[in-house]
Design an enzyme around this catalytic site. Structure first.
Site, PDB file in Angstrom:
ATOM      1  N   SER A 244     -14.034  -0.947-109.192  1.00 60.76           N
ATOM      2  CA  SER A 244     -13.473  -1.611-107.883  1.00 60.76           C
ATOM      3  C   SER A 244     -12.497  -2.723-108.214  1.00 60.76           C
ATOM      4  CB  SER A 244     -14.435  -1.816-106.895  1.00 60.76           C
ATOM      5  OG  SER A 244     -15.459  -3.131-107.344  1.00 60.76           O
TER       6      SER A 244
ATOM      7  N   SER B 179     -17.627  -2.325-112.343  1.00 64.12           N
ATOM      8  CA  SER B 179     -16.508  -2.550-111.766  1.00 64.12           C
ATOM      9  C   SER B 179     -15.380  -3.891-112.421  1.00 64.12           C
ATOM     10  CB  SER B 179     -16.433  -3.069-110.242  1.00 64.12           C
ATOM     11  OG  SER B 179     -16.536  -2.119-109.637  1.00 64.12           O
TER      12      SER B 179
ATOM     13  N   LYS C  55     -10.855 -11.837-106.808  1.00 62.66           N
ATOM     14  CA  LYS C  55     -11.149 -10.330-106.161  1.00 62.66           C
ATOM     15  C   LYS C  55     -11.345 -10.487-104.445  1.00 62.66           C
ATOM     16  CE  LYS C  55     -14.007  -6.378-106.713  1.00 62.66           C
ATOM     17  NZ  LYS C  55     -14.965  -5.778-107.573  1.00 62.66           N
TER      18      LYS C  55
HETATM   19  N1  GLN Z   1     -17.862   2.408-109.340  1.00 57.99           N
HETATM   20  C1  GLN Z   1     -19.102   1.990-109.235  1.00 57.99           C
HETATM   21  C2  GLN Z   1     -19.663   2.277-107.693  1.00 57.99           C
HETATM   22  O1  GLN Z   1     -18.748   2.756-107.093  1.00 57.99           O
HETATM   23  C3  GLN Z   1     -19.478   0.518-109.387  1.00 57.99           C
HETATM   24  C4  GLN Z   1     -18.661  -0.380-108.670  1.00 57.99           C
HETATM   25  C5  GLN Z   1     -18.852  -1.719-108.905  1.00 57.99           C
HETATM   26  O2  GLN Z   1     -19.288  -2.168-110.101  1.00 57.99           O
HETATM   27  N2  GLN Z   1     -18.683  -2.581-107.840  1.00 57.99           N
HETATM   28  O3  GLN Z   1     -20.641   1.819-107.137  1.00 57.99           O
END
Ligand code: GLN
Length: 483
Positions: free
Chosen positions: A151, A175, A76
């Site tokens: 994400s 994410s 990532k």
């Molecule tokens: N969707 C969550 C957020 O927008 C989690 C994102 C993540 O785990 N990086 O904060």
């Protein structure tokens, strides 16, 4: 024989061991798949074929002690790789190449893995759909009009589409697990402190963990073993022995006691997701586990607590991106302060700005006690819910996401609906416990559904064991999208 890019790491390792294939064969297979598919998916952001071949050619001779020798892996884009673009899919890190490796990258290299390149993500991991990336949305390989989750959407999409063998993602509120669920692959968030965060560009430091995105549970166990362990560069990494996950998960699950939290069967839970859950529970009971309804009473506060704690920490972590040290610098500025302002104005996308404003507000004097401090107190209650639950239960199962993959653009105009996509995953981050998502069905429209298994701190072994046994009893993980 099946094409090499479609195999798992453990299947490839078996073929490498008998000398049937070479690391070059694997990379060629993966590169062909990328050429055929990534223009449609946009899962990869920084990727250089020549460098991949250089790395394979530079591999030392096969060595049995190297667990991932010759296996390609994608990373990532918020994990630092020395001298390689690492941008968090944000314009503000345009051109940034870190001078050092994240600890997980060193561990992968020491174990003979071949770094392929970087995967797309929501800007700074802010999102649930990979739509906030400065490189454009990644598409879900099961339906190109839909989001892959986020994400770590790029990681999940490239693994699901067999453009990758496996990948590393990061999970602050879901994410890894949510995109894994929406793309029909396996995603594991380890216990907070299990894997070093050194070199992971911080979103919310008390919630972030790096973890595997894989095609099956055995690969998740294999990768977890390689990346886990104490690291003197990360004072929050914990000094506990790393179990031999790949062998331990193959033991049976008879008589394990599993909790099904009533609070997760909420209004808004998609009917097909609910049906798949029911079937998964039956299957798990047939495996010899005892499933019982139970309560996690403070669940309803998790989303609010998360969006206070996560934005507060993010606003502070993002203060370092000011045009001085990393990436982009505005050329229009007339003064020093103006340079900060203009750089941040053009460098950050809307969601990053929204979070900086929210977080700064929650931390500001006069509001700190009412919002941030209160959120921390409720966070403790959420953590206690799990501590109490794990006195009685070996694991907890829930759906990973309340709905299957939604359409691109469906939630971008309404950040609050987007924030609700993580309703089932964020509690694990607030409590610091491990969680894994495994495929558990498909909707009538052929969209994957995921099952989440949560465990007590540092007991990745039990959740992976349940996931592995479940996978042995089902075929969901074998289905692949036609793209
Ligand atoms: N969707 C969550 C957020 O927008 C989690 C994102 C993540 O785990 N990086 O904060």
């Amino acid at each position: 024989m099946r094409e090499l890019n479609t195999l798992t790491a453990h299947e490839l390792i078996a073929l490498l061991n008998i000398g049937d294939i070479s690391p070059i064969d694997i990379c060629k297979g993966v590169l062909d798949a990328i050429k055929n598919k990534d223009a449609k998916l946009n899962a990869l952001v920084h990727f250089d074929e020549n460098k991949v071949f250089e790395r394979v050619n530079a591999l030392a001779k096969k060595d049995g002690t190297k667990a991932l020798w010759g296996i390609p892996i994608f990373i990532k884009d918020n994990i630092c790789v020395r001298d390689e673009l690492t941008t968090c899919s944000s314009k503000i890190l345009d051109g940034f190449c870190p001078p050092y490796n994240a600890t997980v990258i060193d561990k992968l290299s020491q174990n003979g893995a071949v770094l392929m390149g970087k995967t797309n993500m929501d800007e700074f991991a802010f999102g649930s759909s990979t739509e906030t990336s400065c490189y454009g949305t990644t598409r879900n390989p099961w339906d190109l009009e839909r989001i892959p989750g986020g994400s770590s959407g790029g990681a999940a999409a490239c693994v699901a589409a067999d453009e990758a063998i496996f990948a590393l993602g990061s999970d602050t509120g879901g994410s890894i697990r949510q995109p894994a669920s929406l793309c029909g692959v396996v995603g594991l968030k380890p216990t907070y402190g299990r894997v070093s965060r050194y070199g992971l560009i911080a979103f919310a430091s008390s919630l972030d963990q790096i973890g595997p995105v894989t095609k099956d549970v055995e690969d998740a166990a294999l990768l977890l073993k390689v990346i886990s362990g104490h690291d003197s560069m990360d004072s929050t990494s914990v000094n506990k022995p790393v179990p031999d996950y790949p062998s331990l998960i193959k033991r049976d699950v008879k008589a394990l006691k599993i909790g099904i939290p009533r609070q997760y069967f909420i209004e808004g839970l998609d009917a097909e997701v609910k049906d798949s859950m029911r079937e998964a529970i039956k299957r798990i009971e047939d495996m010899g586990c005892v499933c019982e309804d139970m309560d996690l009473p403070h669940t309803e506060f998790a989303v609010s607590v998360y969006y206070l704690v996560a934005t507060a920490e993010a606003s502070s972590n993002l203060a370092r991106f000011d045009g001085v040290q990393y990436g982009l610098r505005s050329k229009q500025a007339k003064s020093f302060i103006d340079m900060y302002k203009k750089t941040r104005q053009i460098g950050f996308g809307d969601e990053a700005k929204r979070r900086i404003i929210l977080g700064t507000f929650a931390l500001s004097s006069g509001y700190y006690d009412a919002y941030y401090l209160r959120a921390l107190k409720v966070r403790t209650l959420i953590k206690r819910d799990f501590e109490d639950a794990f006195k009685e239960f070996d694991a907890i199962i829930t759906p990973t996401s309340p709905t299957p993959a939604f359409r691109i653009g469906e939630k971008t105009q309404d950040p609050l609906t987007m924030y609700l996509s993580d309703i089932f995953t964020i509690s694990a981050n607030l409590a610091g416990i491990p969680g894994v998502s495994v495929p558990c069905g498909f909707t009538r429209d052929n969209l994957p559904i995921g099952l989440q298994i949560l465990g007590s701190p540092f007991d990745e072994e039990t959740i992976l064991r349940i996931a592995y046994n479940y996978e042995q009893n089902t075929d969901w993980h074998k289905k692949r999208p036609k793209i």
